[in-house]
Design an enzyme around this catalytic site. Sequence first.
Site, PDB file in Angstrom:
ATOM      1  N   ASP A   1      36.415  32.576  36.746  1.00  0.00           N
ATOM      2  CA  ASP A   1      36.949  33.904  36.891  1.00  0.00           C
ATOM      3  C   ASP A   1      37.031  34.094  38.265  1.00  0.00           C
ATOM      4  O   ASP A   1      35.694  33.786  38.928  1.00  0.00           O
ATOM      5  CB  ASP A   1      36.372  34.919  36.086  1.00  0.00           C
ATOM      6  CG  ASP A   1      36.831  36.169  36.473  1.00  0.00           C
ATOM      7  OD1 ASP A   1      38.137  36.690  36.276  1.00  0.00           O
ATOM      8  OD2 ASP A   1      36.393  37.216  36.905  1.00  0.00           O
TER       9      ASP A   1
ATOM     10  N   GLU B   1      40.395  30.441  38.691  1.00  0.00           N
ATOM     11  CA  GLU B   1      41.478  31.430  38.716  1.00  0.00           C
ATOM     12  C   GLU B   1      41.605  31.589  40.216  1.00  0.00           C
ATOM     13  O   GLU B   1      40.768  32.199  40.700  1.00  0.00           O
ATOM     14  CB  GLU B   1      41.033  32.826  37.836  1.00  0.00           C
ATOM     15  CG  GLU B   1      42.189  33.759  38.154  1.00  0.00           C
ATOM     16  CD  GLU B   1      41.373  35.513  38.167  1.00  0.00           C
ATOM     17  OE1 GLU B   1      42.350  36.300  38.146  1.00  0.00           O
ATOM     18  OE2 GLU B   1      40.160  35.419  38.273  1.00  0.00           O
TER      19      GLU B   1
END
Length: 508
Positions: A209, A245
């Site tokens: 993330d 990401e």
Amino acid sequence: MKFVLLLSLIGFCWAQYDPHTADGRTAIVHLFEWRWADIAKECERYLAPKGFGGVQVSPPNENIIINNPSRPWWERYQPISYKICSRSGNENEFKDMVTRCNNVGVRIYVDAVINHMCGSGNSAGTHSTCGSYFNPNNREFSAVPYSAWYFNDNKCNGEINNYNDANQVRNCRLSGLLDLALDKDYVRTKVADYMNNLIDIGVAGFRLDAAKHMWPGDIKAVLDKLHNLNTKWFSQGSRPFIFQEVIDLGGEAIKGSEYFGNGRVTEFKYGAKLGTVIRKWNGEKMSYLKNWGEGWGFVPTDRALVFVDNHDNQRGHGAGGASILTFWDARMYKMAVGFMLAHPYGFTRVMSSYRRTRNFQNGKDVNDWIGPPNNNGVTKEVTINPDTTCGNDWVCEHRWRQIRNMVAFRNVVNGQPFANWWDNGSNQVAFSRGNRGFIVFNNDDWALSSTLQTGLPAGTYCDVISGDKVNGNCTGLKVNVGSDGKAHFSISNSAEDPFIAIHADSKL
């Protein structure tokens, strides 16, 4: 010996790009906010038999409990500790899921939130999913433990407001979230300990993330500390699959390519552009998809993790904007996912969502925060209806026939070249994957009626979009391919699903 050594070195270098899926499985599904107990069941009863390769799961670590608004989905992106303890379940339930899914050949990929802890403005206390004490004001996270020394406040004590400044993007706070100092070995070790616990349990890899908000070198330093995958399910020396990401739509200081050394990256241009094409916005046409992939300025295929929508941009967060297609746009969405799963570019991820009441005000959904279906904060079970759809407001796009059957299509055509392209200069297109599969779309406002070269052996095939091959019969349309490889296709522009797909395993 030299040759063997060279091969093993190459294998080691390339391992982080390999999803380690079982027997030629080519797609994973994000079971967003599902409980571990439900994922374990879904692996056994559905994902394994239908050919899914793996599951991206929501962050399993302890997070803050937010009550205003009430238990939003984004509270799970505000870590309090690295204990496996969330509304999806505890560590024992997590272990049970990983074991049961691996035992049927379905891999687990963890959404790892390692850039930051919770937001700086939260009050101190034990309002966390495992009851651990924390005090954001003095940077105290006693269950890790972290103190002020382990955050980036000395480099930047404010928010990111300039995405043309790479230092700011990586050292300042993303939306007020306390930014960890991943240049410190102590922090790297704590993060690696968390990830190694998950690896030892049996996970196959990680979504990182907010990777854009971390320095590629700091990520590499963490990855270098990671264990090999558990040899109970993976071959000796296997390295975790990594997909980062990185929102790179162009025009910013940070490029996705800076992260290739660590693993794959999420190609956000993919869903944004495909949505624009399927919606026919800005003069885009499906005929322009002939050179889809790198030809559209995307990252190289072996570095790409691709998707039509994700948990962020399906609700207006993250990247992509208004063109993103979601389950709310079911007809166009099925076409987009069908195209993605038929096309060879990238490693594919399918979305599985939950329904909520949307409330648009001035073009923004003010209910975009709403968390998973729940009773007083306890996530509801994913129930299965007699028609195989899901209840309790779980959408389960991965169970829609058109999507589930295209996951199987991708497995069947794996490794086959993109061939036999046809288009009408507008929004009717078709292509084959070698001699193993063929797909044709009609996204025009008029009927398609054409005889096309499928590249497939002669025979009668079952269209896997309108039906299924069951006991040698077809519940949907049948397609007759002649000895010359040609077949006639008719698709009305008003068809519920204006596309047809046939493949080697759908031959009757």
